[in-house]
Motif scaffolding. Structure first.
Motif, PDB file in Angstrom:
ATOM      1  N   LEU E   3      -5.723 -10.592   5.739  1.00  0.00           N
ATOM      2  CA  LEU E   3      -4.928  -9.624   5.120  1.00  0.00           C
ATOM      3  C   LEU E   3      -4.164 -10.078   3.534  1.00  0.00           C
ATOM      4  O   LEU E   3      -3.574 -11.148   3.560  1.00  0.00           O
ATOM      5  CB  LEU E   3      -3.687  -9.200   5.937  1.00  0.00           C
ATOM      6  N   VAL E   4      -4.348  -9.293   2.450  1.00  0.00           N
ATOM      7  CA  VAL E   4      -3.758  -9.690   1.325  1.00  0.00           C
ATOM      8  C   VAL E   4      -2.527  -8.866   1.022  1.00  0.00           C
ATOM      9  O   VAL E   4      -2.641  -7.793   0.539  1.00  0.00           O
ATOM     10  CB  VAL E   4      -4.970  -9.826   0.240  1.00  0.00           C
ATOM     11  N   PRO E   5      -1.392  -9.093   1.252  1.00  0.00           N
ATOM     12  CA  PRO E   5      -0.172  -8.324   1.146  1.00  0.00           C
ATOM     13  C   PRO E   5      -0.022  -7.852  -0.297  1.00  0.00           C
ATOM     14  O   PRO E   5      -0.299  -8.625  -1.330  1.00  0.00           O
ATOM     15  CB  PRO E   5       0.921  -8.830   1.922  1.00  0.00           C
ATOM     16  N   LEU E   6       0.450  -6.501  -0.690  1.00  0.00           N
ATOM     17  CA  LEU E   6       0.931  -6.189  -2.099  1.00  0.00           C
ATOM     18  C   LEU E   6       2.313  -6.449  -2.169  1.00  0.00           C
ATOM     19  O   LEU E   6       3.030  -6.580  -1.055  1.00  0.00           O
ATOM     20  CB  LEU E   6       0.621  -4.662  -2.170  1.00  0.00           C
ATOM     21  N   PHE E   7       2.728  -6.671  -3.543  1.00  0.00           N
ATOM     22  CA  PHE E   7       4.128  -6.871  -3.937  1.00  0.00           C
ATOM     23  C   PHE E   7       5.052  -7.663  -3.264  1.00  0.00           C
ATOM     24  O   PHE E   7       4.599  -8.911  -2.894  1.00  0.00           O
ATOM     25  CB  PHE E   7       4.754  -5.423  -3.720  1.00  0.00           C
ATOM     26  N   ARG E   9       5.549  -7.896   0.029  1.00  0.00           N
ATOM     27  CA  ARG E   9       5.255  -7.998   1.631  1.00  0.00           C
ATOM     28  C   ARG E   9       4.633  -9.379   2.012  1.00  0.00           C
ATOM     29  O   ARG E   9       4.224 -10.049   1.271  1.00  0.00           O
ATOM     30  CB  ARG E   9       4.419  -6.712   2.065  1.00  0.00           C
ATOM     31  N   THR E  72       5.672  -3.448  10.136  1.00  0.00           N
ATOM     32  CA  THR E  72       4.524  -2.673  10.881  1.00  0.00           C
ATOM     33  C   THR E  72       3.329  -3.496  11.409  1.00  0.00           C
ATOM     34  O   THR E  72       2.995  -4.445  11.087  1.00  0.00           O
ATOM     35  CB  THR E  72       3.770  -1.612   9.665  1.00  0.00           C
ATOM     36  N   VAL E  74      -0.092  -4.460  12.806  1.00  0.00           N
ATOM     37  CA  VAL E  74      -1.352  -4.360  12.218  1.00  0.00           C
ATOM     38  C   VAL E  74      -2.276  -5.179  12.980  1.00  0.00           C
ATOM     39  O   VAL E  74      -2.070  -6.324  13.443  1.00  0.00           O
ATOM     40  CB  VAL E  74      -1.543  -4.689  10.684  1.00  0.00           C
ATOM     41  N   VAL E  83       3.663  -6.786   9.179  1.00  0.00           N
ATOM     42  CA  VAL E  83       3.924  -6.682   7.905  1.00  0.00           C
ATOM     43  C   VAL E  83       5.126  -6.439   7.471  1.00  0.00           C
ATOM     44  O   VAL E  83       5.707  -5.210   7.995  1.00  0.00           O
ATOM     45  CB  VAL E  83       2.549  -5.894   7.110  1.00  0.00           C
ATOM     46  N   LYS E  85       8.771  -6.460   4.824  1.00  0.00           N
ATOM     47  CA  LYS E  85       9.017  -6.801   3.242  1.00  0.00           C
ATOM     48  C   LYS E  85       9.857  -8.010   3.380  1.00  0.00           C
ATOM     49  O   LYS E  85      10.435  -8.455   4.586  1.00  0.00           O
ATOM     50  CB  LYS E  85       9.966  -5.800   2.784  1.00  0.00           C
TER      51      LYS E  85
ATOM     52  N   ILE F  65      -4.770  -1.402   4.459  1.00  0.00           N
ATOM     53  CA  ILE F  65      -3.943  -1.000   5.604  1.00  0.00           C
ATOM     54  C   ILE F  65      -2.875  -0.447   5.275  1.00  0.00           C
ATOM     55  O   ILE F  65      -2.096  -0.665   4.138  1.00  0.00           O
ATOM     56  CB  ILE F  65      -3.271  -2.231   6.311  1.00  0.00           C
ATOM     57  N   SER F  67       0.740   2.635   5.771  1.00  0.00           N
ATOM     58  CA  SER F  67       1.805   2.533   6.867  1.00  0.00           C
ATOM     59  C   SER F  67       1.510   4.052   7.478  1.00  0.00           C
ATOM     60  O   SER F  67       1.347   5.016   7.020  1.00  0.00           O
ATOM     61  CB  SER F  67       2.960   2.740   6.061  1.00  0.00           C
ATOM     62  N   LYS F  68       1.418   3.734   8.887  1.00  0.00           N
ATOM     63  CA  LYS F  68       0.932   4.906   9.965  1.00  0.00           C
ATOM     64  C   LYS F  68       1.817   6.201   9.746  1.00  0.00           C
ATOM     65  O   LYS F  68       1.161   7.113   9.653  1.00  0.00           O
ATOM     66  CB  LYS F  68       1.218   4.499  11.337  1.00  0.00           C
ATOM     67  N   ASN F  87       3.046   2.445  -2.807  1.00  0.00           N
ATOM     68  CA  ASN F  87       4.073   1.563  -2.200  1.00  0.00           C
ATOM     69  C   ASN F  87       3.938   1.593  -0.588  1.00  0.00           C
ATOM     70  O   ASN F  87       4.407   0.659   0.134  1.00  0.00           O
ATOM     71  CB  ASN F  87       5.411   1.809  -2.636  1.00  0.00           C
ATOM     72  N   ASP F  88       3.184   2.727  -0.096  1.00  0.00           N
ATOM     73  CA  ASP F  88       2.859   2.722   1.251  1.00  0.00           C
ATOM     74  C   ASP F  88       1.662   1.884   1.836  1.00  0.00           C
ATOM     75  O   ASP F  88       1.256   2.017   2.833  1.00  0.00           O
ATOM     76  CB  ASP F  88       2.737   4.330   1.694  1.00  0.00           C
ATOM     77  N   ILE F  89       0.833   1.270   0.823  1.00  0.00           N
ATOM     78  CA  ILE F  89      -0.268   0.316   1.188  1.00  0.00           C
ATOM     79  C   ILE F  89       0.347  -1.105   1.559  1.00  0.00           C
ATOM     80  O   ILE F  89       1.176  -1.499   0.575  1.00  0.00           O
ATOM     81  CB  ILE F  89      -1.276   0.251  -0.050  1.00  0.00           C
ATOM     82  N   LEU F  90       0.273  -1.589   2.593  1.00  0.00           N
ATOM     83  CA  LEU F  90       1.066  -2.779   3.112  1.00  0.00           C
ATOM     84  C   LEU F  90       0.123  -4.067   2.350  1.00  0.00           C
ATOM     85  O   LEU F  90       0.820  -5.032   2.140  1.00  0.00           O
ATOM     86  CB  LEU F  90       1.004  -2.652   4.563  1.00  0.00           C
TER      87      LEU F  90
END
Lengths: 94, 94, 94, 94, 94, 94, 94
Positions: E3-7, E9, E72, E74, E83, E85, F65, F67-68, F87-90
């Protein structure tokens, strides 16, 4: 007596929507769900509201559609008005 | 004793609305749903509120319409007042 | 021991409202709905709160009206205090 | 092991309030509603939080009052701590 | 797969808390209320989030306490991750 | 026909998760709780959203992934898509 | 008569989705859950909304997907329209 709205507020007078059923009977608008067409009767000066410059886009006499759940009903001299923020006006009817 | 409001707050004194029924009986306003007309009795100094410069637009003696669900009722020397933020005042009655 | 509030907070001590009924019986304030008059006993230093410069407008000894639903009750040495943000103080009583 | 808070967070250790009834019986604080007095055991570095520069005002060893509904309970090595944002600390007790 | 988190996260792997009762029986952590200790397994690049520059303060391998109600869950390759923030991480355990 | 998202929106196509039970029976993913893995099928242009410059970080073909509880389901030509804000993409799965 | 939207608002006309069941029976769209495909019939001028410059990205004639829970239904000359903010338009169908 008249209402002079502050800031970005607008005073509206609701338009009575008359309607004819298929059989030709006229139903006065008041018996129906409250319509959201109205005429602008007074416009606030705009200016800085919440730190943001707001220019007024509507003028007295405009027929407008406003958000059904917005605004405050006000009675003055037996007349009913609605005071809304300009941002609750969705569109002008031309 | 008097109330000196802070910031952009305004002290209002509600106006008693007398009303006559069709048959001529006078109903004092208190028996009705609380009216939202009031007279301004004190005005805060304005200034920077939440980081935004606020100028006061109403003055003592103004008759105003205020939002029914806004403000805090305050009792001082057996008199009832409502303290609102200026932004909860919808319009001045002229 | 004393309370030294942080930022824009203010420590209040509620004023007990005594009241006389029409028949002359004195009802101590505690038996009534909690009044919202209080005396300022400590004032925070103000400064930058949430990125906004806040200047303190009230001082120790001021009698104030504060918003009934604001603030946190605090007990220290058997004494009860209310800690509010300055913005929850509606007006000073003079 | 120790807790090193991030940003504007503060680690608190709740103070046990002992109390003596009128008849002289000591009631340990745990049997009562959770008190909100605590001692500061660790302080975050502050810095830019949500785009706003935050300076830390409390230091390790300070006795503080914090908002009863704020913070997260944390257990480490059988000890319970509360992690709050500095803004949830209402006042320092001196 | 990873998993490569964005921003801002951060991907966490929860730590299983084993615990021994007074009588010496070991209770595996899963049977208890979900603990909030976790290990950092991936960190987003930070950068401008909601118009604010965010610098990442945690790094892979850090043991952290995070807010129980944040994040969340996963599942990837039969492994469970959380995941969050970075702002939902309360403290690093050292 | 294809969906061209506006601003910082991203069109996703959910990935069907097939799964084998211990006894070897294959359960098609649809019968399970909705998974949150998806493939990016279209990416908005980014730009200024709510006054903030947003750069798009994901690209068509990325497995992500999300957010559900985010996003809106959309049906086009019998195919189902989910439109989310970036922003809802984790995290991206690599 | 026509609707001229203010600010960043857009007037939409919903597209009727006809659908054929497996057995070949045509179900008119109105009997189904309200679809969210629509055609743009009028576009506001954009400009500064809530202190932020907004440029309009859609134009009259665009077929769009909009958020099912957004917008206000408006009736004019027996025709039904939906007025949405541009930000509630998820994607253009090309």
């Amino acid at each position: 007596m008249k209402l002079v709205p502050l800031f970005d507020r607008v005073v509206l007078k609701q338009l009575v929507a008359e309607e004819t059923t298929a059989s030709g009977i006229v139903l006065p608008g008041q018996a129906k769900e409250k319509p959201s067409q109205a005429e602008v009767v007074a416009v606030g000066p705009g200016g800085v509201v919440d730190g943001k410059e707001i220019k007024m886009q509507v003028k007295v006499g405009d027929k407008v559609i406003y958000s059904k759940y917005a605004g405050t009903e006000v009675e003055l001299d037996k007349e009913e008005y609605i005071v809304v923020k300009q941002n609750d006006i969705l569109a002008v009817i031309e």
